[in-house]
Design a protein around this motif. Sequence first.
Motif, mmCIF file in Angstrom:
data_model
loop_
_atom_site.group_PDB
_atom_site.id
_atom_site.type_symbol
_atom_site.label_atom_id
_atom_site.label_comp_id
_atom_site.label_asym_id
_atom_site.label_seq_id
_atom_site.Cartn_x
_atom_site.Cartn_y
_atom_site.Cartn_z
ATOM 1 N N UNK A 1 44.481 -10.059 -42.015
ATOM 2 C CA UNK A 1 44.270 -9.370 -40.747
ATOM 3 C C UNK A 1 43.820 -10.376 -39.707
ATOM 4 N N UNK A 2 44.310 -10.176 -38.495
ATOM 5 C CA UNK A 2 43.906 -11.078 -37.416
ATOM 6 C C UNK A 2 42.945 -10.374 -36.475
ATOM 7 N N UNK A 3 41.812 -11.014 -36.253
ATOM 8 C CA UNK A 3 40.884 -10.502 -35.243
ATOM 9 C C UNK A 3 41.175 -11.256 -33.952
ATOM 10 N N UNK A 4 41.371 -10.509 -32.882
ATOM 11 C CA UNK A 4 41.570 -11.126 -31.569
ATOM 12 C C UNK A 4 40.316 -10.869 -30.749
ATOM 13 N N UNK A 5 39.742 -11.935 -30.222
ATOM 14 C CA UNK A 5 38.495 -11.785 -29.464
ATOM 15 C C UNK A 5 38.818 -11.622 -27.982
ATOM 16 N N UNK A 6 38.522 -10.453 -27.461
ATOM 17 C CA UNK A 6 38.740 -10.209 -26.037
ATOM 18 C C UNK A 6 37.427 -10.351 -25.295
ATOM 19 N N UNK A 7 37.492 -11.034 -24.171
ATOM 20 C CA UNK A 7 36.277 -11.094 -23.359
ATOM 21 C C UNK A 7 36.645 -11.215 -21.894
ATOM 22 N N UNK A 8 35.689 -10.883 -21.052
ATOM 23 C CA UNK A 8 35.896 -11.023 -19.612
ATOM 24 C C UNK A 8 35.435 -12.422 -19.237
ATOM 25 N N UNK A 9 36.374 -13.239 -18.757
ATOM 26 C CA UNK A 9 35.973 -14.623 -18.474
ATOM 27 C C UNK A 9 35.040 -14.714 -17.262
ATOM 28 N N UNK A 10 34.056 -15.546 -17.398
ATOM 29 C CA UNK A 10 33.143 -15.779 -16.282
ATOM 30 C C UNK A 10 33.282 -17.238 -15.867
ATOM 31 N N UNK A 11 34.126 -17.420 -14.837
ATOM 32 C CA UNK A 11 34.452 -18.789 -14.433
ATOM 33 C C UNK A 11 33.264 -19.499 -13.793
ATOM 34 N N UNK A 12 32.296 -18.713 -13.349
ATOM 35 C CA UNK A 12 31.149 -19.339 -12.668
ATOM 36 C C UNK A 12 30.121 -19.896 -13.656
ATOM 37 N N UNK A 13 30.177 -19.361 -14.856
ATOM 38 C CA UNK A 13 29.171 -19.740 -15.850
ATOM 39 C C UNK A 13 29.332 -21.200 -16.258
ATOM 40 N N UNK A 14 28.307 -21.998 -15.982
ATOM 41 C CA UNK A 14 28.319 -23.418 -16.346
ATOM 42 C C UNK A 14 27.213 -23.676 -17.370
#
Lengths: 419, 114
Positions: free
Chosen positions: B4-17
Amino acid sequence: MNEDHKTKAAGEDPQDLIPKLFKAEYSNLVAVLCNFYGFKNIQQAEDIVSEAFIQAMKTWSHKGIPDNPKAWLRKVATNKSTDYYRRNKLQNEKIFPNYKSQISGEVQAPVFNESVIQDSQLKTIFAVCHPALSIDSQICLALRILSGFNIDEIATALLSNKESINKKLYRGKKKLKEINPDIDLLDGSDLGDRIDGVLRILYLIFNEGYYRTQAEQAISQDLCWEAMRLALMLTQQKSTNLARVHALIALMCFHASRLNSRIGAEGQLLLLDQQDRSHWDSNLITKGQQYLNQSARGARVSKYHLEAAIAYWHTTDSEDKWNNVLRLYNKLLQLEYSPYTALNRTFAYAKSHSPEKALKEALKLKLDDHHLYHSLIAELYHMIGDKKKQIKHLDQAIGLASNPHEIELLNQKKKDLHR
Amino acid sequence: MKDFMMLFHSVPNMEYQPTPEEIKAEIDLWQDWIGGIAAQGKFKSTNALGYQGKTMHSDGTITDGPYAEMKEIVGGYLICTTETIEEALELSKGCPALAQGGKVEVRDVMIFED
């Protein structure tokens, strides 16, 4: 070495000298003959070398030991081998007129010198660790052909019996006769894959010696030193002098540094934190660090890299030790699962996070029928301070364990609790 | 056993450094979770995916970034070997993506007989 034998030889009794010489020279002679006449003739090579030793025994006991016993043996082995192959060729040509000899033209004599011996030994490592042979046969052949162990010694070292060892040797040689491996040390592409098989065998031989309890301590240590010697041999040749070889040597050095401190007064195996660190061999630890550093130049991280790094952290008292050990176990398990690694990882998890969290991790392992699993759970309850549950799991571990020394160790733990 | 493949979905936060320490801590979180799956002998492979990406469309146009048209991206995957999809779902508990408001999608890996 040569000079050594020369000076010692004169006054020595052949009965004492020959076994020593056998250990040192048997594998050299067999390796050279095998490489010269082909690995399919491994049995003939062994027979010829054995005959040379028998002749030495007979001749030296009434004529005295020659000035240079090694050279004497090499000469006799050379003559016996050329005699054998000449006779064999002649016979075959007479009986089968169409027979094409494997040896064209005159039968040549093998040459013995240090570089030929080294080259032959290295090729022999690859031949006896050939993947077509069973793992057991590979281990037995390595100990016999490369390390010059006799059948009794192999049986003792591997906790087996002579019949079983003979069978494994026979099957291994039969297979070698069939495939007649042609080892080209300069062709790195082929060796790249094959070397993993070789390393696996050396690793198994080392562990066989390392994880032994008090019984036959001397011979089990010999297994460790032999595995190290053979691994070091791989570093002598450019095509086999690879990063993962250095990693394996590093791992062996770190483990071997504790060889003399891991057995308790009653012959039981001591855990790392029970050992007297002042008895660890600091030279071997330093050597281990050197090889570990060298191993870092490789592009690929092998399981030996990870295990060596874990063994390294265990030689330190660093504050960050358990975090690093856990990281390495996480990586190691992704590379190769084993129940032991899973249990060790859980212990590191307890040290790095908390025993309570580790307990949750442990419950997922589904290793309930393994005594080490219950030892671990008992240890976690010990860390938490739940004596009742600790005893319960110690009892379960005792019920499942089969090794008397481990049972003793577990019973001792239980007794200590009641104090 | 099935993959089984787990796909990790997330909301990217381009500002996060993140600081190097934060990156290290993040890696440890993921590695502890993955190590836990591997310790059960159910791990097969995993990869993390970066922010660099381009998308080819059916008309031949190419757009930048995997996230140009979506709010969330696939940040990586892990393939595990279990008996059932429920078991694989159980393994996804503790995935650091969940703690950060992301999702784990579990899909069966198809095997075609020759």
